[in-house]
Design an enzyme around this catalytic site. Sequence first.
Site, PDB file in Angstrom:
ATOM      1  N   GLU A 162       5.364  -0.477 -12.230  1.00 14.52           N
ATOM      2  CA  GLU A 162       4.148  -0.783 -11.811  1.00 14.52           C
ATOM      3  C   GLU A 162       3.203   0.640 -12.176  1.00 14.52           C
ATOM      4  O   GLU A 162       3.640   1.606 -11.944  1.00 14.52           O
ATOM      5  CB  GLU A 162       4.089  -0.907 -10.331  1.00 14.52           C
ATOM      6  CG  GLU A 162       2.748  -1.392  -9.522  1.00 14.52           C
ATOM      7  CD  GLU A 162       3.082  -1.636  -8.234  1.00 14.52           C
ATOM      8  OE1 GLU A 162       3.961  -2.307  -7.894  1.00 14.52           O
ATOM      9  OE2 GLU A 162       2.104  -1.051  -7.091  1.00 14.52           O
TER      10      GLU A 162
ATOM     11  N   ASP B 166      -1.707  -2.060 -10.928  1.00 14.60           N
ATOM     12  CA  ASP B 166      -2.015  -1.896  -9.559  1.00 14.60           C
ATOM     13  C   ASP B 166      -3.547  -1.320  -9.462  1.00 14.60           C
ATOM     14  O   ASP B 166      -4.644  -2.104  -9.338  1.00 14.60           O
ATOM     15  CB  ASP B 166      -1.201  -1.382  -8.880  1.00 14.60           C
ATOM     16  CG  ASP B 166      -1.229  -1.268  -7.285  1.00 14.60           C
ATOM     17  OD1 ASP B 166      -0.509  -0.496  -6.666  1.00 14.60           O
ATOM     18  OD2 ASP B 166      -2.292  -1.885  -6.751  1.00 14.60           O
TER      19      ASP B 166
ATOM     20  N   LYS C 296       9.324   4.298  -5.249  1.00 15.68           N
ATOM     21  CA  LYS C 296       8.032   5.346  -5.906  1.00 15.68           C
ATOM     22  C   LYS C 296       8.875   6.388  -6.920  1.00 15.68           C
ATOM     23  O   LYS C 296       9.605   7.047  -6.635  1.00 15.68           O
ATOM     24  CB  LYS C 296       7.524   6.111  -4.720  1.00 15.68           C
ATOM     25  CG  LYS C 296       6.459   5.297  -3.701  1.00 15.68           C
ATOM     26  CD  LYS C 296       5.507   4.605  -4.487  1.00 15.68           C
ATOM     27  CE  LYS C 296       4.740   3.725  -3.526  1.00 15.68           C
ATOM     28  NZ  LYS C 296       3.533   3.257  -4.073  1.00 15.68           N
TER      29      LYS C 296
ATOM     30  N   LYS D   7      -4.019  -6.621  -4.179  1.00 17.22           N
ATOM     31  CA  LYS D   7      -4.186  -5.770  -2.755  1.00 17.22           C
ATOM     32  C   LYS D   7      -5.249  -6.673  -1.826  1.00 17.22           C
ATOM     33  O   LYS D   7      -6.420  -5.954  -2.062  1.00 17.22           O
ATOM     34  CB  LYS D   7      -4.382  -4.271  -2.561  1.00 17.22           C
ATOM     35  CG  LYS D   7      -2.987  -3.562  -3.083  1.00 17.22           C
ATOM     36  CD  LYS D   7      -2.947  -2.025  -3.094  1.00 17.22           C
ATOM     37  CE  LYS D   7      -1.708  -1.604  -3.189  1.00 17.22           C
ATOM     38  NZ  LYS D   7      -1.233  -1.814  -4.022  1.00 17.22           N
TER      39      LYS D   7
HETATM   40  O1  LIG Z   1       3.162  -3.021  -2.608  1.00 15.93           O
HETATM   41  C1  LIG Z   1       3.859  -2.672  -1.828  1.00 15.93           C
HETATM   42  O2  LIG Z   1       5.280  -2.947  -2.212  1.00 15.93           O
HETATM   43  C2  LIG Z   1       3.843  -1.807  -0.685  1.00 15.93           C
HETATM   44  C3  LIG Z   1       2.735  -1.083  -0.676  1.00 15.93           C
HETATM   45  C4  LIG Z   1       2.353   0.013  -1.421  1.00 15.93           C
HETATM   46  O3  LIG Z   1       3.525   0.206  -2.247  1.00 15.93           O
HETATM   47  C5  LIG Z   1       1.368   0.693  -1.647  1.00 15.93           C
HETATM   48  C6  LIG Z   1       0.319   0.305  -0.759  1.00 15.93           C
HETATM   49  C7  LIG Z   1      -1.062   1.078  -0.950  1.00 15.93           C
HETATM   50  C8  LIG Z   1      -0.969   2.525  -1.665  1.00 15.93           C
HETATM   51  C9  LIG Z   1      -0.065   2.599  -2.599  1.00 15.93           C
HETATM   52  O4  LIG Z   1       0.394   4.009  -2.137  1.00 15.93           O
HETATM   53  C10 LIG Z   1       1.059   1.658  -2.827  1.00 15.93           C
HETATM   54  C11 LIG Z   1       0.983   1.213  -4.105  1.00 15.93           C
HETATM   55  O5  LIG Z   1       0.792   1.873  -5.019  1.00 15.93           O
HETATM   56  O6  LIG Z   1       1.254  -0.227  -4.234  1.00 15.93           O
HETATM   57 MG   LIG Z   2       1.387   0.480  -6.556  1.00 10.20          MG
END
Ligand SMILES: O=C(O)CCC(=O)C1=CC=C[C@@H](O)[C@@H]1C(=O)O
Ligand SMILES: [Mg+2]
Length: 341
Positions: A220, A245, A157, A269
Amino acid sequence: MTYKFQFRPYRRRFVRSLTTNHGKWGIREGIILRLTDESGKVGWGEIAPISWFGSETVEQGLDFCRQLPGEITDEIIFSIPDELPACQFGFESACEMGSGEWGVGSGGDEGDNFITPNFSLLTPNSLFYSALLSAGEAALNQWQTLWEQGYHTFKWKIGVYAITDELEIFESLIQTLPAFTKLRLDANCGLSHEEANLWLRTCDNFKANPELPLEIEFIEQPLPVEQFQEMLELSRCYKTAIALDESVATLGQLAACYQQGWRGIFVIKPGIVGSPSRLRKFCHQHKIDTVFSSVFETAIGRLAALQLAAELSRNNRAIGFGIDHFFEQEDTWLQSLWNDL
Ligand SMILES: O=C(O)CCC(=O)C1=CC=C[C@@H](O)[C@@H]1C(=O)O
Ligand SMILES: [Mg+2]
């Protein structure tokens, strides 16, 4: 088909809260669904919204469930409005699971009080996982254990601390990560246009250095959703890939970005994108470059999401579901939700 419909809300504390540009997230709330069809087959589903990504809220999901009758039909399920994408996912996947379409999961009879997800059927060679590294310098102490557990793709992150500090940690990270590791950087909309250019230039310069056989797979969501045109422009200026995303969180947004010319990476997602059947149709029709990603759901939602990832993943990209260290063991916990049955 008519189903007996039952649901249970849940709240789960992360073992370690997640800090992103959106803020600190410590508790996952959601809803577990149980659909029993006329032959007694049970299907489980999960509604796990992320409202700050554009899905409905948990409360809106609960309101929807509460206003449903105790018996619901396919017609009700397949007419859930697009404003409730996590509900679309939860109900449709419960139908698919109950009908045994996937060959895994419950699909059992009335007495089958609980699903024991058989993930091994979904992840032999077809899928491999990316592990999430915490924001900031904590990442420097996390990757080794995860590497030893078999993760070779990591997502870190960024956009949480000062860019100068994060660039410094990045330099340490790329010097220490083993060869042939893949590193993803997730800004969660948190960079300015200038910072996005700096990150992309830094990654391009790194890519040009043959001494470091580590791959920066993509950055991302560098910019806010409203700055789609700027991200489209950035994707044409740098070698380092950009993945959308938050910009493509729901099926409507996904289609809009594609229609406006995005041909880069799409983070999907499943838990919040909406109808699985409509997602399949879109992905088969447009053959988009996808990375599947968790919404930090329970094993029930994860099984349904992994099923879609197994069907629709392209270009051998690791899936962002390597988060087991986020939660304690959950089988008994999930079962406890249904002790009154
Ligand atoms: O995508 C991944 O590697 C793990 C999931 C992940 O990073 C996330 C899941 C849900 C919300 C977010 O904080 C975050 C993302 O931004 O992708
Ligand atoms: Mg993300």
